[in-house]
Design a protein around this motif. Sequence first.
Motif, PDB file in Angstrom:
ATOM      1  N   GLU A 184      -0.187  -1.999   5.787  1.00 60.27           N
ATOM      2  CA  GLU A 184       0.459  -1.059   4.874  1.00 60.27           C
ATOM      3  C   GLU A 184      -0.164   0.337   5.028  1.00 60.27           C
ATOM      4  OE1 GLU A 184      -0.705  -4.119   3.931  1.00 60.27           O
ATOM      5  OE2 GLU A 184       1.276  -5.047   4.002  1.00 60.27           O
ATOM      6  N   GLY A 213       5.310  -4.922   3.028  1.00 57.47           N
ATOM      7  CA  GLY A 213       4.409  -5.178   4.139  1.00 57.47           C
ATOM      8  C   GLY A 213       4.022  -6.637   4.283  1.00 57.47           C
ATOM      9  N   SER A 214       3.812  -7.323   3.169  1.00 56.73           N
ATOM     10  CA  SER A 214       3.259  -8.682   3.263  1.00 56.73           C
ATOM     11  C   SER A 214       4.292  -9.748   2.898  1.00 56.73           C
ATOM     12  CB  SER A 214       2.017  -8.803   2.376  1.00 56.73           C
ATOM     13  OG  SER A 214       2.280  -8.251   1.106  1.00 56.73           O
ATOM     14  N   GLU A 215       4.024 -10.976   3.335  1.00 53.22           N
ATOM     15  CA  GLU A 215       5.043 -12.023   3.228  1.00 53.22           C
ATOM     16  C   GLU A 215       5.237 -12.573   1.819  1.00 53.22           C
ATOM     17  OE1 GLU A 215       2.326 -12.079   4.986  1.00 53.22           O
ATOM     18  OE2 GLU A 215       1.251 -13.985   4.878  1.00 53.22           O
ATOM     19  N   LEU A 230       8.024 -11.270  -0.263  1.00 52.16           N
ATOM     20  CA  LEU A 230       9.315 -11.557   0.367  1.00 52.16           C
ATOM     21  C   LEU A 230       9.744 -12.986   0.064  1.00 52.16           C
ATOM     22  CD1 LEU A 230       8.559  -9.849   3.786  1.00 52.16           C
ATOM     23  CD2 LEU A 230      10.164  -9.036   2.036  1.00 52.16           C
ATOM     24  N   GLY A 251      13.310  -5.301   3.974  1.00 51.37           N
ATOM     25  CA  GLY A 251      12.685  -6.627   4.056  1.00 51.37           C
ATOM     26  C   GLY A 251      13.768  -7.674   3.926  1.00 51.37           C
ATOM     27  N   GLY A 283      14.941  -6.671   8.078  1.00 54.66           N
ATOM     28  CA  GLY A 283      13.486  -6.612   7.950  1.00 54.66           C
ATOM     29  C   GLY A 283      12.841  -6.771   9.314  1.00 54.66           C
ATOM     30  N   ARG A 297       7.493 -10.337   8.656  1.00 54.36           N
ATOM     31  CA  ARG A 297       6.803  -9.061   8.381  1.00 54.36           C
ATOM     32  C   ARG A 297       6.059  -8.682   9.652  1.00 54.36           C
ATOM     33  NH1 ARG A 297       1.929 -11.474   9.637  1.00 54.36           N
ATOM     34  NH2 ARG A 297       2.030 -13.644   9.044  1.00 54.36           N
ATOM     35  N   CYS A 318       0.515  -4.263  13.659  1.00 54.29           N
ATOM     36  CA  CYS A 318       1.179  -3.107  13.044  1.00 54.29           C
ATOM     37  C   CYS A 318       0.348  -1.836  13.231  1.00 54.29           C
ATOM     38  CB  CYS A 318       1.368  -3.402  11.559  1.00 54.29           C
ATOM     39  SG  CYS A 318       2.346  -2.184  10.694  1.00 54.29           S
TER      40      CYS A 318
END
Length: 420
Positions: free
Chosen positions: A12, A66-68, A71, A88, A263, A284, A290
């Motif tokens: 992030e 940013g993170s799973e 989601l 996403g 996403g 992600r 990233c």
Amino acid sequence: MKILILGSGGREYSIAKAILNETEHELFFQPGNGATSALGTNLNIKDYNDLADFAKKNEIELTIVGSEAPLVDGVVDIFKSHGLTIFGPSKEAAKLEGSKVYMKNFLAKYNIPTARYIETASIEEAFKFTDTLSPPIVVKADGLCGGKGVIIAQNKDEAKIAISEMLSGKSFGDAGLKIIVEEFLDGYELSMFAVCDGDDYILLPAAQDHKRLLDGDEGPNTGGMGAYAPTPLVDEVLYQKVKDRIIRPTLEGMKKENAPYEGVLFIGIMVVNNEPITLEFNVRFGDPECEILMPLMTSSVADMFLKAATSRLSEIKVEFSSQFAVGVVMASQNYPFSSSIPAEIIVDESHHKEINEFTHISYAGVSEEDGTLYANAGRVLVSVGLGDSIKEARDRAYLRCGQVHFAGKKIRTDIAYQAL
Ligand code: AMP
Ligand code: GLY
């Protein structure tokens, strides 16, 4: 734009840094970390409906997840029901990462190459299939296990112990009550990322991660101790196979499943005899992948996410630098086993042009107090170097590492060895 970023890691941080490099944007983080507060405003709003209210009241134009975990919990559906723009996958589409059984059955249904497997909740069935395989044998818990749910068993007995412990709930609770048993694939691993808008996608340069803690790929598994991109292990032919055999059928398949994929689609690939085989999907970006891919983007990162979130990827051309990026993770003392005592981080001021121009730090497991950063958990930061060759990028990343100090810092010294 006013942009909200969900997550607290280096991933992030690196997205935020790339966005701020372009032009003025106002950033918010939920929850962010001790360093993101220097890039924007850290929030503390845990409930997703309350967060959506905040986003509406504050006229947030784009939210990037940013993170799973959010989601898989359905944050995208909640934000969309409030009329907000969010990048996403939906809760349904996030099952590609949230359930390995869903993912494997999806791959099988749409003829996307993957390791031979069975899905089962029955110990007898799992043992029977295990007896048909030759070791190593791979046993995977269905649900999210914080990156620990995959066991590579070196013999059948070890596999059967892993199976029993998962299915009884002993190792991973409910997440292990269904499992995948599959054949071991012997090849080299790649991380590929497609930014998708449901119909179209943009494929980013292929990266390689280093999952083991110690040099030479020894020691326990981690979230990743370093990465580099683009990797010379991928040529145009391989990119094309990944597009034709994995990404395109996945996007078409998800539409048929009524869960169009929007996403980041993170494809864990094993290349076996020049053929890309899907190990797994994540929904992600990878971390630390990233952190090395964001600085390679020369076109607007914010615009790519906005266009992807509004089904308009076909309107833009995304461009990448011709450079290479290498990221070296600095982890805290007890990583990956337990937390560590917070340690003050000291970064030497650099008068070295090469370091100032071609390296930077992406912060992850840090807290802040009175202007001082502390290494407080897991992977603390990533030192990123850019260069015209992988070697140059790597040398620069390690130069920067030499300027970062905190008690107990742990790094690998061989990142990108596969490419050198
Ligand atoms: P995952 O948690 O699904 O990302 O898996 C963790 C790691 O286990 C992968 O990055 C691979 O290194 C390894 N792995 C998973 N499945 C297989 C397989 N079928 N064959 C060989 N290695 C595997
Ligand atoms: N670096 C691998 C991951 O983020 O899962």
